[in-house]
Scaffold this active site. Structure first.
Site, mmCIF file in Angstrom:
data_model
loop_
_atom_site.group_PDB
_atom_site.id
_atom_site.type_symbol
_atom_site.label_atom_id
_atom_site.label_comp_id
_atom_site.label_asym_id
_atom_site.label_seq_id
_atom_site.Cartn_x
_atom_site.Cartn_y
_atom_site.Cartn_z
ATOM 1 N N ASP A 140 0.848 -1.187 0.000
ATOM 2 C CA ASP A 140 0.000 0.000 0.000
ATOM 3 C C ASP A 140 0.898 1.257 0.000
ATOM 4 O O ASP A 140 1.457 1.586 1.019
ATOM 5 C CB ASP A 140 -0.973 0.002 1.179
ATOM 6 N N GLU B 126 12.130 3.095 7.302
ATOM 7 C CA GLU B 126 11.200 2.109 6.757
ATOM 8 C C GLU B 126 11.576 1.667 5.342
ATOM 9 O O GLU B 126 11.430 0.496 4.997
ATOM 10 C CB GLU B 126 9.803 2.737 6.747
#
Length: 619
Positions: free
Chosen positions: A365, A554
């Site tokens: 996503d 991340e």
């Protein structure tokens, strides 16, 4: 050498001199002299030079300050620590601890402070409990006397309609509690980090890989136990343990974590219990016709739900919703209110949000590969992982249960795996392009979208004679300066000029893709390619940590080999002061796992990225 210095005085002077941009970090972008003289408690002077060494000094001071000390005992070796060694040590000794959570009294208190609660809930946090978990309901009910929580029992059947009805009361979902006599203890779990303060589905597997590398098998086992609790109580491994994820799962890695934990513990009773639950998940989550199982016998992501996904930030879907608001001659807010209340019906918009939820279920996503089409795709990633489930079931039953477990034999599971692989070859394999592609079962065509997920079968299972052509295709299409990109340069060139930069697409790279591809290269003996790709990824992590105060985020832009990613949602793990307490879950894991694969010469090369300081002392 160990020297003593006053923490607060040194911190103040160090930051005043070296942190010229005021972000409470010392990075290559600061314009200070990059040379700082310490005055020790013994009135000696020690000179520290270089961005990396100065940021290490800052971190070492803060670590001791957090221990409540006024005077720090600084080991000079830690200031000069070889960079790959330091990153690995910090992950093992500090970051995993910073990412570990539990759903007991202390853990719930931390969750109340979650930043997402400021946007989504009142000051009282709902804690949702499975209908049949009496221990959890009683435990959290008693906690209401101490903490601002509201304990809510879920219904037996959790429907999309019910989930929508509680979207304006979002809360946390309980995980496993263990009762030992009168003592109740929460089973711990690791979170990704930053704003992701819950147990996430596929993140948990990759985090477990890193935990096992660091000898923390009990924590990896606890993650598997929480997976089991979710399947038995919520019907699936959740996207994350938040109420709005009750109808959404994530990519299936349960058998992989079971096997990797069992390889160390050799606990046969534990394996038996988890095998039974994994088969239940396979049959009830993935193999239900008309949902995640399609007519051609392959699978898709299919997250049920009604209306706009509530976890997205305000404005995320404005571009999509604007045309519908215009059609109904309403303001955007008025249209959203009427659509959400079902006053206005828009089947095409419903379909869009089904695709969007399914895209989020896939873990990717978001990506242009899946945008507004995900629920129509038999994806390579999902079917590869389910093929691994089937082969894992076959191998476990053959090796440990005398070829029979419950209603299935080892051969039956192997036949299912073989049948799935043949269907994948029939519909997804493209010999000319040397890879598998997602298959649109409505148009009956391959998408031809070049992505890292096309190569997951290298790990999960292919015809061995196809490995070489796949590896050649992988290295030609997706290899960049810092490792493997999420999608190819070619796919990026085909997008409209004003297309939004999707975070799972070129030029960005992600830890789970690297780790699965590394496993595949190792399995098929492609040592040169394995060493090259692991080194590129670990070099990128290391040089960014060296230059930016230990930052481990991340995701990365693998083309520019930088953590400075310009895409939706920003980059979690970069927003900290003085020292990162966590890194980022699967990024930490990729570093630790990568080190187990890398040659000694390549590790030495990482450690030579920074020249050591020479100790200078005044007489």
């Amino acid at each position: 050498m160990i020297f003593k210095i006053h923490i607060l005085n040194t911190l103040t002077k160090l930051l005043r001199q070296e942190d010229t941009d005021g972000d409470k970090k010392i990075t290559i972008e600061d314009q200070g002299p990059k040379s700082f003289t310490l005055t020790t408690e013994e009135d000696k002077e020690v000179e520290i030079k270089g961005t990396y060494q100065l940021s290490n000094l800052l971190q070492e001071l803060v670590i001791q300050k957090q221990l409540g000390k006024t005077i720090a005992e600084i080991n000079y070796n830690n200031i000069n620590e070889l960079p790959a060694n330091r990153i690995s040590r910090m992950i093992k000794d500090f970051y995993w601890k910073g990412l570990t959570r539990s759903m007991d009294e202390q853990g719930i208190e931390a969750l109340i402070a979650d930043t997402k609660n400021d946007e989504l809930t009142s000051k009282i946090l709902p804690v949702y409990i499975p209908y049949s978990d009496k221990i959890a309901f009683s435990y959290y009910k008693n906690l209401e006397n101490k903490l601002p929580i509201n304990t809510v029992k879920l219904p037996v059947n959790i429907t999309p309609e019910f989930v929508k009805s509680i979207n304006d009361k979002p809360g946390i979902l309980s995980l496993k509690l263990e009762k030992n006599r009168n003592d109740i203890k929460a089973v711990p779990f690791v979170v990704p980090g930053g704003r992701f303060n819950e147990m996430y589905g596929w993140d948990s597997y990759f985090e477990a890989v890193g935990l096992i590398c660091d000898g923390k098998v009990n924590l990896a086992k606890a993650m598997a136990d929480n997976f089991q609790y979710q399947i038995e109580n919520y019907g699936k491994i959740l996207n994350a343990n938040r109420s709005y994820y009750l109808t959404r799962t994530q990519p299936p890695f349960y058998t992989s974590i079971i096997l990797e934990v069992f390889e160390i513990t050799q606990d046969l009773n534990w394996l038996k219990s988890h095998l039974k639950t994994a088969i239940k998940e396979y049959e009830t989550v993935w193999m239900v016709e008309g949902k995640r199982l399609t007519e051609n016998g392959l699978n898709r992501y299919f997250a049920e739900g009604i209306g706009i996904p509530p976890e997205t930030e305000r404005g995320h879907f404005d571009e999509v919703l604007a045309s519908y608001a215009k059609k109904h001659k309403l303001s955007l807010d008025d249209f959203v209110a009427q659509y959400q209340s079902n006053t206005i019906k828009e089947p095409k918009l419903d379909a869009y949000f089904t695709h969007d939820r399914s895209l989020r279920e896939s873990g990717h996503d978001t990506s242009w590969r899946l945008d507004d089409v995900c629920a129509d795709l038999n994806t390579v990633a999902l079917n590869s992982l389910l093929h691994k489930y089937e082969t894992d079931f076959a191998q476990i039953i053959k090796a440990h249960f005398n070829n029979i477990f419950e209603d299935y034999s080892s051969n039956q599971w192997q036949n299912k795996a073989n049948q799935r692989l043949e269907k994948m070859y029939s519909l997804m394999w493209n010999q000319e392009k040397g890879q598998f592609f997602d298959y649109n079962f409505k148009t009956e065509k391959q998408t031809l979208f070049e992505s890292a997920s096309n190569y997951i079968p290298l790990w999960t299972g292919i015809h061995k004679n196809d490995a070489k052509i796949m590896v050649t295709s992988l290295m030609n299409q997706l290899k960049e300066e810092g490792g493997i990109a999420g999608t190819s340069r070619n796919m990026n060139a085909n997008l409209p000029k004003d297309a939004i930069q999707r975070q799972w697409d070129y030029p960005n790279g992600w830890a789970p893709h690297q780790m699965m591809i590394w496993k595949g290269l190792k399995l098929h003996g492609f040592q040169n390619e394995l060493q090259e790709l692991v080194y590129r990824w670990l070099y990128m992590i290391t040089i960014n940590a060296v230059n930016y105060n230990g930052t481990i985020p991340e995701k990365y832009d693998v083309v520019a080999a930088t953590h400075k990613v310009f895409a939706e949602y920003g980059n979690v793990g970069t927003d900290f002061e003085y020292i990162t307490q966590e890194g980022f879950g699967w990024m930490n894991a990729s570093f630790q796992y990568g080190l187990t694969l890398l040659s000694e010469n390549n590790i030495a090369s990482l450690n030579n990225l920074v020249a050591p300081n020479k100790l200078f002392k005044s007489e």
